[in-house]
Design an enzyme around this catalytic site. Structure first.
Site, mmCIF file in Angstrom:
data_model
loop_
_atom_site.group_PDB
_atom_site.id
_atom_site.type_symbol
_atom_site.label_atom_id
_atom_site.label_comp_id
_atom_site.label_asym_id
_atom_site.label_seq_id
_atom_site.Cartn_x
_atom_site.Cartn_y
_atom_site.Cartn_z
ATOM 1 C CG HIS A 62 -1.698 37.270 -27.006
ATOM 2 N ND1 HIS A 62 -0.644 37.348 -27.804
ATOM 3 C CD2 HIS A 62 -1.216 36.825 -25.847
ATOM 4 C CE1 HIS A 62 0.440 36.953 -27.176
ATOM 5 N NE2 HIS A 62 0.117 36.617 -25.981
ATOM 6 C CG HIS A 112 9.641 34.568 -21.883
ATOM 7 N ND1 HIS A 112 9.335 35.804 -21.352
ATOM 8 C CD2 HIS A 112 8.892 34.467 -23.018
ATOM 9 C CE1 HIS A 112 8.444 36.399 -22.122
ATOM 10 N NE2 HIS A 112 8.154 35.612 -23.127
ATOM 11 C CD GLU A 130 3.750 35.978 -23.466
ATOM 12 O OE1 GLU A 130 4.787 36.115 -24.115
ATOM 13 O OE2 GLU A 130 2.619 36.345 -23.867
ATOM 14 C CG ASP A 166 3.759 31.398 -23.863
ATOM 15 O OD1 ASP A 166 4.115 32.250 -23.025
ATOM 16 O OD2 ASP A 166 4.088 31.472 -25.066
ATOM 17 C CG HIS A 178 7.778 38.258 -26.506
ATOM 18 N ND1 HIS A 178 6.712 37.559 -26.029
ATOM 19 C CD2 HIS A 178 7.252 39.306 -27.193
ATOM 20 C CE1 HIS A 178 5.588 38.117 -26.398
ATOM 21 N NE2 HIS A 178 5.870 39.175 -27.107
ATOM 22 C CG ASP A 202 8.771 33.784 -26.591
ATOM 23 O OD1 ASP A 202 8.357 32.624 -26.420
ATOM 24 O OD2 ASP A 202 8.177 34.794 -26.155
ATOM 25 C CE1 TYR A 259 6.536 32.397 -31.446
ATOM 26 C CE2 TYR A 259 8.566 33.601 -31.829
ATOM 27 C CZ TYR A 259 7.666 33.018 -30.966
ATOM 28 O OH TYR A 259 7.890 33.067 -29.618
ATOM 29 C CG HIS A 309 6.605 28.957 -28.666
ATOM 30 N ND1 HIS A 309 5.534 28.475 -27.945
ATOM 31 C CD2 HIS A 309 6.833 30.202 -28.188
ATOM 32 C CE1 HIS A 309 5.143 29.394 -27.077
ATOM 33 N NE2 HIS A 309 5.917 30.449 -27.189
HETATM 34 FE FE1 FEO Z 1 6.657 35.510 -24.864
HETATM 35 FE FE2 FEO Z 1 6.141 32.203 -25.779
HETATM 36 O O1 FEO Z 1 6.037 33.753 -24.690
#
Ligand code: FEO
Length: 405
Positions: A28, A82, A84, A86, A149, A168, A196, A229
């Site tokens: 995004h 989390h 989100e 992903d 996050h 995250d 990041y 990640h």
């Molecule tokens: Fe806040 Fe990697 O998602």
């Protein structure tokens, strides 16, 4: 179930079963030049648990890695640190395939997962600070880290292995076959962790600070920090370095560095920027000059992470700033870098609103405005360029003053 993709053992009974997204270039609005990974972890305790899942298109890859070490149906619990997408995108398919006894998330995670996937809230059990999940021979403790996050964010800790699954936090967008930070060029790690933080977490700095304090007070021994990640931190030096960097980036103390952002119609504003940059350097600052025809917004915010000054220039077009400058200004406003000296400049033809609008925006963003906008009619001559140099020197002095103040 194919076992083409293999799990990676990261500790006794603990496996990485995530996915590598070599092609990701846009998160995004954040240019992810090196791709990313979505990390899921499998703890093969007496009661096996899957910690986080992966982005929806990577479901088969995750399941293949799981199947290389365990029959997926034997997994008893799924923990969503989390919500989100992903990390949760394939959760409904994973629940269907695995049929776990329980799915766990924070209170806000329960709400977010229910809203994303139209689940009954009761299908997700709530855990929070101080709760522990008994896995038989191992256990998992939870710490809520709201806004690191998202409001739902929490971390899980495996005390018997001293591993923190940090979602995250402490991650980076970096696709690689190496699973550990110490196997990768340190300059890449330094850059990608900073990028990041700048693009994902910078505006949440007060919450990061709070979460760091909360986790530090728990005084958890850490052999490994496993984010959602990028590669895993497993050396004490590495863990100390990334935790220290997070504290420093959250504090955003001003430094002797200026970021000059600009765009031009016919080259005059860029010429101004080049001379302003020289003045800033002559005044004692390190300078990053970023022409938005050549630079990406996510690289600008990365440079701002350790800057003390932001200088923005735009030619005036249609009574306003150029679109590329508007784009980066909106991005900077959202990510909220703090403690900056700021100023605007630009070439103009007849009305010259761009640098005034920029000045107003930078003022509204609560930066320390040192001077009125520097506006030059059409093409800067020698005298105008001298003004640009003086402008740079003035901003450098103010930035050094802010650093010392
Ligand atoms: Fe806040 Fe990697 O998602």
């Amino acid at each position: 179930m194919s076992e083409a993709f293999q799990a990676t053992k990261i500790a006794d009974k603990v496996y990485w079963v995530g996915a590598i997204d070599w092609d990701l270039r846009d998160f995004h609005g954040y240019l992810t030049s090196r791709g990313s990974t979505y990390n899921a972890y499998l703890v093969l305790a007496e009661k096996p648990v899957l910690i986080d899942t992966v982005k929806a298109p990577f479901f088969d890859q995750m399941m293949s890695r799981i199947a290389s070490v365990i029959e997926p149906g034997e997994i008893e619990y799924i923990v969503s640190n989390h919500a989100e997408m992903d990390h949760s995108g394939c959760l409904p398919r994973a629940i269907e395939a695995i049929q776990p006894e329980q799915v766990y998330a924070s209170r806000m995670g329960q709400r977010a997962l229910a809203a994303h996937f139209h689940l009954d809230r009761e299908s997700v059990s709530v855990v929070g600070d101080g709760d522990t999940l008994d896995l038989g021979d191992l256990s998992l403790a939870f710490v809520e880290t709201r806004m690191c996050h998202w409001p739902d964010s929490m971390v899980s800790y495996l005390p018997e292995r001293e591993i923190l699954f940090s979602q995250d936090a402490f991650g980076m967008h970096l696709a690689s076959c190496e699973r550990f930070v110490d196997e990768i060029d340190p300059s890449i790690i330094d850059y990608e962790t900073a990028k990041y933080f700048a693009n994902i977490l910078l505006h949440l700095s007060p919450f990061i600070d709070k979460a760091l304090t909360k986790v530090e007070e728990l005084d958890l021994p850490l052999k490994m920090v496993a984010p959602d990640h990028g590669p895993i931190w497993r050396t004490q030096d590495g863990i100390q370095q990334i935790v220290g960097n997070y504290a420093r980036w959250s504090a955003q103390e001003p430094t002797r560095k200026a970021v000059v952002v600009c765009d031009s119609m016919w080259g005059s504003t860029v010429k101004m920027a080049q001379v302003i940059a020289d003045g800033l350097a002559e005044g004692g600052l390190q300078v990053a000059l970023m022409n938005m025809t050549a630079c990406h917004r996510s690289d600008v915010i990365t440079e701002l992470l350790d800057a003390g000054a932001l200088v923005v220039g735009s030619a005036t077009m249609n009574n306003n700033m150029l679109p590329a400058v508007a784009d980066v200004m909106m991005y900077i406003r959202g990510l909220k870098p703090r403690n900056l000296v700021a100023a605007s400049f630009g070439s103009f033809g007849w009305s010259g609103e761009a640098s005034k609008h920029l000045h107003a925006a930078l003022t509204d963003m609560e930066y320390q405005m040192v001077t009125d906008p520097l506006r030059i009619n059409y093409v800067p001559d020698g005298e105008a360029l001298n003004q640009c140099r003086e402008f740079g020197l003035q901003l450098a002095a103010a930035t050094i003053g802010a650093c010392e103040g």
